[in-house]
Structures are given as structure tokens and as C-alpha cells.
Motif scaffolding. Sequence first.
Motif, PDB file in Angstrom:
ATOM      1  N   LYS A 192     -75.754  84.575  68.590  1.00 56.01           N
ATOM      2  CA  LYS A 192     -76.070  83.341  69.318  1.00 56.01           C
ATOM      3  C   LYS A 192     -77.342  83.423  70.153  1.00 56.01           C
ATOM      4  O   LYS A 192     -77.659  82.494  70.899  1.00 56.01           O
ATOM      5  CB  LYS A 192     -74.889  82.981  70.231  1.00 56.01           C
ATOM      6  CG  LYS A 192     -73.648  82.567  69.468  1.00 56.01           C
ATOM      7  CD  LYS A 192     -72.415  82.529  70.336  1.00 56.01           C
ATOM      8  CE  LYS A 192     -71.774  83.884  70.424  1.00 56.01           C
ATOM      9  NZ  LYS A 192     -70.424  83.855  71.010  1.00 56.01           N
ATOM     10  N   ALA A 193     -78.076  84.507  70.048  1.00 58.80           N
ATOM     11  CA  ALA A 193     -79.298  84.655  70.841  1.00 58.80           C
ATOM     12  C   ALA A 193     -80.299  83.562  70.484  1.00 58.80           C
ATOM     13  O   ALA A 193     -80.350  83.085  69.348  1.00 58.80           O
ATOM     14  CB  ALA A 193     -79.914  86.031  70.608  1.00 58.80           C
ATOM     15  N   GLY A 194     -81.103  83.174  71.462  1.00 54.43           N
ATOM     16  CA  GLY A 194     -82.070  82.106  71.251  1.00 54.43           C
ATOM     17  C   GLY A 194     -83.432  82.585  70.800  1.00 54.43           C
ATOM     18  O   GLY A 194     -84.403  81.827  70.853  1.00 54.43           O
ATOM     19  N   ASP A 195     -83.520  83.825  70.342  1.00 55.11           N
ATOM     20  CA  ASP A 195     -84.809  84.382  69.933  1.00 55.11           C
ATOM     21  C   ASP A 195     -85.389  83.644  68.726  1.00 55.11           C
ATOM     22  O   ASP A 195     -84.664  83.064  67.915  1.00 55.11           O
ATOM     23  CB  ASP A 195     -84.653  85.868  69.578  1.00 55.11           C
ATOM     24  CG  ASP A 195     -84.088  86.676  70.734  1.00 55.11           C
ATOM     25  OD1 ASP A 195     -84.760  86.778  71.759  1.00 55.11           O
ATOM     26  OD2 ASP A 195     -82.963  87.185  70.591  1.00 55.11           O
ATOM     27  N   GLU A 196     -86.709  83.721  68.613  1.00 57.10           N
ATOM     28  CA  GLU A 196     -87.396  83.131  67.467  1.00 57.10           C
ATOM     29  C   GLU A 196     -86.854  83.738  66.177  1.00 57.10           C
ATOM     30  O   GLU A 196     -86.671  84.943  66.059  1.00 57.10           O
ATOM     31  CB  GLU A 196     -88.904  83.396  67.576  1.00 57.10           C
ATOM     32  CG  GLU A 196     -89.742  82.619  66.585  1.00 57.10           C
ATOM     33  CD  GLU A 196     -89.756  81.129  66.862  1.00 57.10           C
ATOM     34  OE1 GLU A 196     -89.987  80.362  65.909  1.00 57.10           O
ATOM     35  OE2 GLU A 196     -89.542  80.733  68.023  1.00 57.10           O
ATOM     36  N   GLY A 197     -86.560  82.890  65.214  1.00 53.19           N
ATOM     37  CA  GLY A 197     -86.047  83.362  63.937  1.00 53.19           C
ATOM     38  C   GLY A 197     -84.539  83.462  63.877  1.00 53.19           C
ATOM     39  O   GLY A 197     -83.972  83.744  62.813  1.00 53.19           O
ATOM     40  N   ASN A 198     -83.873  83.224  65.008  1.00 47.13           N
ATOM     41  CA  ASN A 198     -82.414  83.324  65.028  1.00 47.13           C
ATOM     42  C   ASN A 198     -81.763  81.945  64.967  1.00 47.13           C
ATOM     43  O   ASN A 198     -80.679  81.741  65.488  1.00 47.13           O
ATOM     44  CB  ASN A 198     -81.945  84.065  66.287  1.00 47.13           C
ATOM     45  CG  ASN A 198     -80.495  84.512  66.164  1.00 47.13           C
ATOM     46  OD1 ASN A 198     -80.100  85.052  65.140  1.00 47.13           O
ATOM     47  ND2 ASN A 198     -79.710  84.264  67.193  1.00 47.13           N
ATOM     48  N   TYR A 199     -82.443  80.998  64.346  1.00 47.34           N
ATOM     49  CA  TYR A 199     -81.882  79.660  64.186  1.00 47.34           C
ATOM     50  C   TYR A 199     -82.207  79.150  62.788  1.00 47.34           C
ATOM     51  O   TYR A 199     -83.071  79.677  62.090  1.00 47.34           O
ATOM     52  CB  TYR A 199     -82.431  78.697  65.246  1.00 47.34           C
ATOM     53  CG  TYR A 199     -83.937  78.549  65.253  1.00 47.34           C
ATOM     54  CD1 TYR A 199     -84.583  77.658  64.399  1.00 47.34           C
ATOM     55  CD2 TYR A 199     -84.722  79.312  66.124  1.00 47.34           C
ATOM     56  CE1 TYR A 199     -85.964  77.529  64.402  1.00 47.34           C
ATOM     57  CE2 TYR A 199     -86.098  79.188  66.132  1.00 47.34           C
ATOM     58  CZ  TYR A 199     -86.714  78.299  65.272  1.00 47.34           C
ATOM     59  OH  TYR A 199     -88.079  78.180  65.274  1.00 47.34           O
ATOM     60  N   VAL A 200     -81.476  78.126  62.397  1.00 42.23           N
ATOM     61  CA  VAL A 200     -81.708  77.478  61.108  1.00 42.23           C
ATOM     62  C   VAL A 200     -82.310  76.106  61.392  1.00 42.23           C
ATOM     63  O   VAL A 200     -81.794  75.356  62.228  1.00 42.23           O
ATOM     64  CB  VAL A 200     -80.398  77.334  60.313  1.00 42.23           C
ATOM     65  CG1 VAL A 200     -80.667  76.735  58.934  1.00 42.23           C
ATOM     66  CG2 VAL A 200     -79.705  78.686  60.177  1.00 42.23           C
ATOM     67  N   GLU A 201     -83.410  75.799  60.716  1.00 42.76           N
ATOM     68  CA  GLU A 201     -84.092  74.521  60.939  1.00 42.76           C
ATOM     69  C   GLU A 201     -83.948  73.636  59.707  1.00 42.76           C
ATOM     70  O   GLU A 201     -84.200  74.063  58.577  1.00 42.76           O
ATOM     71  CB  GLU A 201     -85.574  74.747  61.234  1.00 42.76           C
ATOM     72  CG  GLU A 201     -86.331  73.446  61.507  1.00 42.76           C
ATOM     73  CD  GLU A 201     -87.767  73.690  61.927  1.00 42.76           C
ATOM     74  OE1 GLU A 201     -88.032  73.646  63.142  1.00 42.76           O
ATOM     75  OE2 GLU A 201     -88.609  73.939  61.034  1.00 42.76           O
ATOM     76  N   PHE A 202     -83.546  72.390  59.963  1.00 44.69           N
ATOM     77  CA  PHE A 202     -83.407  71.391  58.909  1.00 44.69           C
ATOM     78  C   PHE A 202     -84.436  70.285  59.118  1.00 44.69           C
ATOM     79  O   PHE A 202     -85.003  70.133  60.201  1.00 44.69           O
ATOM     80  CB  PHE A 202     -81.998  70.793  58.926  1.00 44.69           C
ATOM     81  CG  PHE A 202     -80.915  71.806  58.691  1.00 44.69           C
ATOM     82  CD1 PHE A 202     -80.530  72.154  57.410  1.00 44.69           C
ATOM     83  CD2 PHE A 202     -80.291  72.425  59.762  1.00 44.69           C
ATOM     84  CE1 PHE A 202     -79.535  73.099  57.197  1.00 44.69           C
ATOM     85  CE2 PHE A 202     -79.293  73.368  59.561  1.00 44.69           C
ATOM     86  CZ  PHE A 202     -78.919  73.709  58.276  1.00 44.69           C
ATOM     87  N   GLY A 203     -84.637  69.488  58.085  1.00 47.25           N
ATOM     88  CA  GLY A 203     -85.651  68.444  58.120  1.00 47.25           C
ATOM     89  C   GLY A 203     -85.334  67.300  59.061  1.00 47.25           C
ATOM     90  O   GLY A 203     -84.357  67.315  59.813  1.00 47.25           O
ATOM     91  N   LYS A 204     -86.172  66.277  59.002  1.00 50.95           N
ATOM     92  CA  LYS A 204     -86.080  65.134  59.901  1.00 50.95           C
ATOM     93  C   LYS A 204     -84.898  64.229  59.542  1.00 50.95           C
ATOM     94  O   LYS A 204     -84.377  64.257  58.431  1.00 50.95           O
ATOM     95  CB  LYS A 204     -87.371  64.320  59.831  1.00 50.95           C
ATOM     96  CG  LYS A 204     -88.617  65.084  60.248  1.00 50.95           C
ATOM     97  CD  LYS A 204     -89.852  64.210  60.103  1.00 50.95           C
ATOM     98  CE  LYS A 204     -91.113  64.965  60.511  1.00 50.95           C
ATOM     99  NZ  LYS A 204     -92.333  64.122  60.378  1.00 50.95           N
ATOM    100  N   GLY A 205     -84.519  63.404  60.524  1.00 52.02           N
ATOM    101  CA  GLY A 205     -83.483  62.410  60.285  1.00 52.02           C
ATOM    102  C   GLY A 205     -82.078  62.973  60.347  1.00 52.02           C
ATOM    103  O   GLY A 205     -81.848  64.079  60.843  1.00 52.02           O
ATOM    104  N   LYS A 206     -81.127  62.207  59.822  1.00 53.27           N
ATOM    105  CA  LYS A 206     -79.721  62.616  59.867  1.00 53.27           C
ATOM    106  C   LYS A 206     -79.490  63.835  58.979  1.00 53.27           C
ATOM    107  O   LYS A 206     -79.819  63.826  57.795  1.00 53.27           O
ATOM    108  CB  LYS A 206     -78.817  61.465  59.406  1.00 53.27           C
ATOM    109  CG  LYS A 206     -77.332  61.820  59.445  1.00 53.27           C
ATOM    110  CD  LYS A 206     -76.447  60.630  59.106  1.00 53.27           C
ATOM    111  CE  LYS A 206     -76.453  60.328  57.629  1.00 53.27           C
ATOM    112  NZ  LYS A 206     -75.444  59.289  57.279  1.00 53.27           N
TER     113      LYS A 206
END
Length: 224
Positions: free
Chosen positions: A98-112
Motif C-alpha cells: 500500500k505504499a504511495g511510492d512512484e510505480g506502486n500504483y496502477v493507472e487507468f485512462g480517462k473517464g469512467k
Amino acid sequence: MNHLALRSSFLLLAAAALLPFARAEEKVPLKLQLPKPMFVGTPVPVKLPNLETPRASGRRPDFMVPKGVVNLALNKTVTSSDMEPVLGDLAQITDGEKAGDEGNYVEFGKGKQWVQVDLGAASPIYAIVVWHYHSQARVYKAVVAQLSDDPDFIKDVVTVYNNDDRNVNGLGEGKDPTYIETNEGRIIDAKGTKARYVRLYSNGNTTSDMNHYIEVEVWGLPAQ
């Protein structure tokens, strides 16, 4: 056996019969392993009509759950409206990190966009905890949490959280508050609803139109 003894025996039997139910209702505080706080940069001013007032100080009040709950989502399969995220892998959403470091998240596109966790079996769910992105004070818009035994979320859908006050997701107008992301994550009360699938929606945030997830936990009692 006299009348008093008979009455006492009846009360003891009744108490014994109710004991399993009392144990099932025993509540304890939900214990979460929180990542370290790491706000960076200059916070972007947030002005939304249904924004929850941030807590001034101190720890979050205890959220009570039945004794014996576990994180049913840990390492479970995740699917999404976008099976090829801009950044990261879907498996990261339930990997326990659950760390907030760069690269430790998944990014999805715009909108819903939505992510969905398959718990493997229908189980009583008491809390959903979601961390979108907590290294910056931002608000994710139109957050909706739904439960169902239908993987397509067409029938028998239960909405347990909805702060989409303008119905931009098309799932109905929500009355729950929007909130500023922190390292604590957001606890959503699932009220013991029994379901196999958990689906979470969002529709951009106050910093960009993109959608992000660091971790999703689903706290419930294992299926019997």
C-alpha cells in the motif's frame, strides 16, 4: 423438580442456544496495516459541493467488525474496464502493498473506469478499504462501490457507496461524501452483505482525468 428449578433449567438451555449467535456478533476494531504518510508537492485546492471535512487531528475512529474477519481480497484475481492499464499490473491492486511510492500504483485512462475483485466464493463482507493514490491530497470523483454474485453486475447488484452526486457514471445519483485521499485509505461499510464480486468505479480526480488504484482490501468472514 420444583417450578423454580425447572424455570432455571429452561433459562440455562435458552442461554446456551443463543451463545453461538452472541459469539457471531462479537465485534472488534478493524486492524489495518497503514502505509506511511507521504504527501509531496503543493496541495491542489479542492472545492466540491459534497466534500467531507478532513479530520483535524488524531487517529481515525475505530471501525467495528465481527471477530474473525480477514482480508478476502489478498492476492485474488482483479479484472477491469481497461485490461491493459497505462501503468502497472492489475495484480498490484490486491498484492498487499500500500505504499504511495512512484510505480506502486496502477493507472487507468480517462473517464469512467472500474476494477473488480473476484473473492472466489460468496462471503459476508463487512468493510471495503480502497487506496487510490495518497502521495498527494486529491479527490477521486464519482466513486461507487458495488457487490454482486453476478460477474457482469447486471443482476442482484448492491451499492454500498456512491458519491457520484451528478450521476456521471450512470449508476444513479449518490449521496455519500467525496473525500481527500490519505494514507489511511477509505473504509466503506459493506454491512455484512454476502457477495463474491466487488466492483469499484471512479471517474478521474481533482488533479487529472486519470484513474488510479494502489490497493483494495475486502474484509469479511471466509465462506463456509
